[in-house]
Scaffold this motif. Structure first.
Motif, mmCIF file in Angstrom:
data_model
loop_
_atom_site.group_PDB
_atom_site.id
_atom_site.type_symbol
_atom_site.label_atom_id
_atom_site.label_comp_id
_atom_site.label_asym_id
_atom_site.label_seq_id
_atom_site.Cartn_x
_atom_site.Cartn_y
_atom_site.Cartn_z
ATOM 1 N N GLY A 149 0.899 -1.117 0.115
ATOM 2 C CA GLY A 149 -0.026 0.047 -0.099
ATOM 3 C C GLY A 149 0.714 1.362 -0.084
ATOM 4 N N ALA A 150 1.873 1.176 0.873
ATOM 5 C CA ALA A 150 2.863 2.383 0.846
ATOM 6 C C ALA A 150 3.480 2.466 -0.601
ATOM 7 C CB ALA A 150 3.864 2.217 1.853
ATOM 8 N N ALA A 151 4.065 1.540 -1.187
ATOM 9 C CA ALA A 151 4.490 1.606 -2.465
ATOM 10 C C ALA A 151 3.676 2.241 -3.511
ATOM 11 C CB ALA A 151 5.026 0.395 -3.069
ATOM 12 N N VAL A 152 2.103 1.590 -3.326
ATOM 13 C CA VAL A 152 1.293 2.072 -4.443
ATOM 14 C C VAL A 152 0.790 3.621 -4.093
ATOM 15 C CG1 VAL A 152 -1.126 1.960 -5.134
ATOM 16 C CG2 VAL A 152 0.180 -0.068 -4.927
ATOM 17 N N GLY A 153 0.849 3.626 -3.153
ATOM 18 C CA GLY A 153 0.585 5.191 -2.543
ATOM 19 C C GLY A 153 1.703 6.290 -3.155
ATOM 20 N N CYS A 154 2.921 5.757 -2.742
ATOM 21 C CA CYS A 154 4.071 6.844 -3.418
ATOM 22 C C CYS A 154 4.115 6.788 -4.856
ATOM 23 C CB CYS A 154 5.335 6.194 -2.632
ATOM 24 S SG CYS A 154 5.653 6.628 -1.012
ATOM 25 N N LEU A 155 3.743 5.690 -5.458
ATOM 26 C CA LEU A 155 3.799 5.707 -7.046
ATOM 27 C C LEU A 155 2.740 6.640 -7.332
ATOM 28 C CD1 LEU A 155 4.802 4.688 -9.753
ATOM 29 C CD2 LEU A 155 3.253 2.888 -9.357
ATOM 30 N N CYS A 156 1.376 6.562 -6.915
ATOM 31 C CA CYS A 156 0.157 7.286 -7.316
ATOM 32 C C CYS A 156 0.800 9.077 -6.945
ATOM 33 C CB CYS A 156 -1.065 7.042 -6.682
ATOM 34 S SG CYS A 156 -1.502 5.344 -7.104
ATOM 35 N N GLY A 157 1.285 9.299 -5.810
ATOM 36 C CA GLY A 157 1.683 10.685 -5.348
ATOM 37 C C GLY A 157 2.546 11.076 -6.390
ATOM 38 N N TRP A 158 3.624 10.210 -6.710
ATOM 39 C CA TRP A 158 4.654 10.874 -7.694
ATOM 40 C C TRP A 158 4.043 11.019 -9.194
ATOM 41 C CZ3 TRP A 158 6.563 8.304 -12.213
ATOM 42 C CH2 TRP A 158 7.741 8.886 -12.867
ATOM 43 N N LEU A 159 3.201 9.998 -9.535
ATOM 44 C CA LEU A 159 2.497 10.147 -10.816
ATOM 45 C C LEU A 159 1.478 11.482 -10.940
ATOM 46 C CD1 LEU A 159 1.527 6.346 -11.660
ATOM 47 C CD2 LEU A 159 3.056 8.163 -12.976
ATOM 48 N N ALA A 160 0.866 11.637 -9.805
ATOM 49 C CA ALA A 160 -0.101 12.972 -9.884
ATOM 50 C C ALA A 160 0.954 14.060 -9.927
ATOM 51 C CB ALA A 160 -0.919 12.649 -8.563
ATOM 52 N N ASP A 161 1.886 14.102 -9.330
ATOM 53 C CA ASP A 161 3.005 15.291 -9.007
ATOM 54 C C ASP A 161 3.331 15.575 -10.702
ATOM 55 O OD1 ASP A 161 4.219 17.344 -7.966
ATOM 56 O OD2 ASP A 161 6.022 16.194 -7.913
ATOM 57 N N LYS A 162 3.777 14.300 -11.245
ATOM 58 C CA LYS A 162 4.268 14.387 -12.664
ATOM 59 C C LYS A 162 3.164 14.844 -13.558
ATOM 60 C CE LYS A 162 8.438 13.583 -11.582
ATOM 61 N NZ LYS A 162 9.242 14.637 -11.467
ATOM 62 N N LEU A 163 1.936 14.398 -13.497
ATOM 63 C CA LEU A 163 1.041 14.999 -14.380
ATOM 64 C C LEU A 163 0.567 16.380 -14.218
ATOM 65 C CD1 LEU A 163 -1.408 13.868 -16.316
ATOM 66 C CD2 LEU A 163 -2.821 13.396 -14.336
ATOM 67 N N ALA A 164 0.390 16.717 -12.873
ATOM 68 C CA ALA A 164 0.471 18.198 -12.650
ATOM 69 C C ALA A 164 1.354 19.011 -13.107
ATOM 70 C CB ALA A 164 0.059 18.555 -11.052
ATOM 71 N N ALA A 165 2.604 18.806 -12.730
ATOM 72 C CA ALA A 165 3.639 19.255 -13.652
ATOM 73 C C ALA A 165 3.651 19.586 -14.850
ATOM 74 C CB ALA A 165 5.116 18.851 -13.310
ATOM 75 N N GLY A 166 3.319 18.477 -15.823
ATOM 76 C CA GLY A 166 3.168 18.494 -17.040
ATOM 77 C C GLY A 166 1.934 19.353 -17.346
ATOM 78 N N LEU A 167 0.577 19.343 -16.846
ATOM 79 C CA LEU A 167 -0.227 20.264 -17.294
ATOM 80 C C LEU A 167 0.047 21.606 -16.840
ATOM 81 C CD1 LEU A 167 -3.325 17.877 -15.895
ATOM 82 C CD2 LEU A 167 -2.508 18.397 -18.351
ATOM 83 N N LEU A 168 0.793 22.031 -15.950
ATOM 84 C CA LEU A 168 1.022 23.194 -15.560
ATOM 85 C C LEU A 168 1.994 23.879 -16.532
ATOM 86 C CD1 LEU A 168 1.293 23.240 -11.585
ATOM 87 C CD2 LEU A 168 -0.440 24.196 -13.085
ATOM 88 N N LYS A 169 2.935 22.955 -17.000
ATOM 89 C CA LYS A 169 4.024 23.333 -18.092
ATOM 90 C C LYS A 169 3.222 23.671 -19.419
ATOM 91 C CE LYS A 169 7.952 21.673 -20.456
ATOM 92 N NZ LYS A 169 8.846 20.466 -20.319
#
Length: 172
Positions: A149-169
């Protein structure tokens, strides 16, 4: 080995710790604490994009963890397998692997730790770790459920961050 860990935790339960960990486990129900923090971020001018990131990460956890992985693995919960184990909370629905409480906590905490001032981010990260531990302590998850669960959560947090950064860019 995992059954032994849970039985050792049960054997060494303390009244004061049980009370605290039951509350921590409960505030993670349905991601409630993390949704409330995300809404607070959305309502605060300087943290709106953080709120969007947290909501996105929690949505990813719902899809990946709770709808796909839990159904794919379909692992029985420890109290269903270990007859000596007594759970301390209401019987949760669904499969055991991976822990949804822990996945939601780590998805949110990964982002909150990264973007909030250190004292808040670190406090919330400790809360996320305690939430994962609480799920074993109350007898509803194995250690591997919590770690996954911790691994899945970190991965989802990281992906959400990358997705948001891409959209903001793209907006600039």
């Amino acid at each position: 080995m995992e059954a032994h860990i849970l039985l050792e935790l049960q054997e060494n339960r303390q009244d004061w710790l049980t009370a605290v960990l039951k509350v921590i486990s409960h505030i993670g129900d349905y991601g409630l604490i993390w949704i409330c923090i995300a809404l607070l971020c959305l309502a605060t001018a300087g943290y709106r994009f953080l709120g969007i990131r947290v909501v996105t990460a929690l949505a990813m956890v719902l899809l990946v963890n709770n709808l796909v992985l839990k159904n794919l693995v379909d692992r029985q919960r420890p109290f269903e397998v270990i007859s000596e184990l007594h759970m301390l909370v209401a019987e949760p629905a669904g499969a055991s692997f991976p822990s949804g409480h822990t996945a939601g906590a780590f998805a949110a905490c990964w982002l909150l730790y990264k973007y909030l001032p250190q004292q808040y981010g670190l406090t919330l990260l400790v809360l996320g770790v305690l939430m994962g531990f609480s799920r074993m302590y109350v007898g509803v998850h194995y250690l591997s459920d919590v770690l996954a669960g911790a691994a899945v959560g970190c991965l989802c947090g990281w992906l959400a961050d990358k997705l948001a950064a891409g959209l903001l860019k793209d907006k600039k």
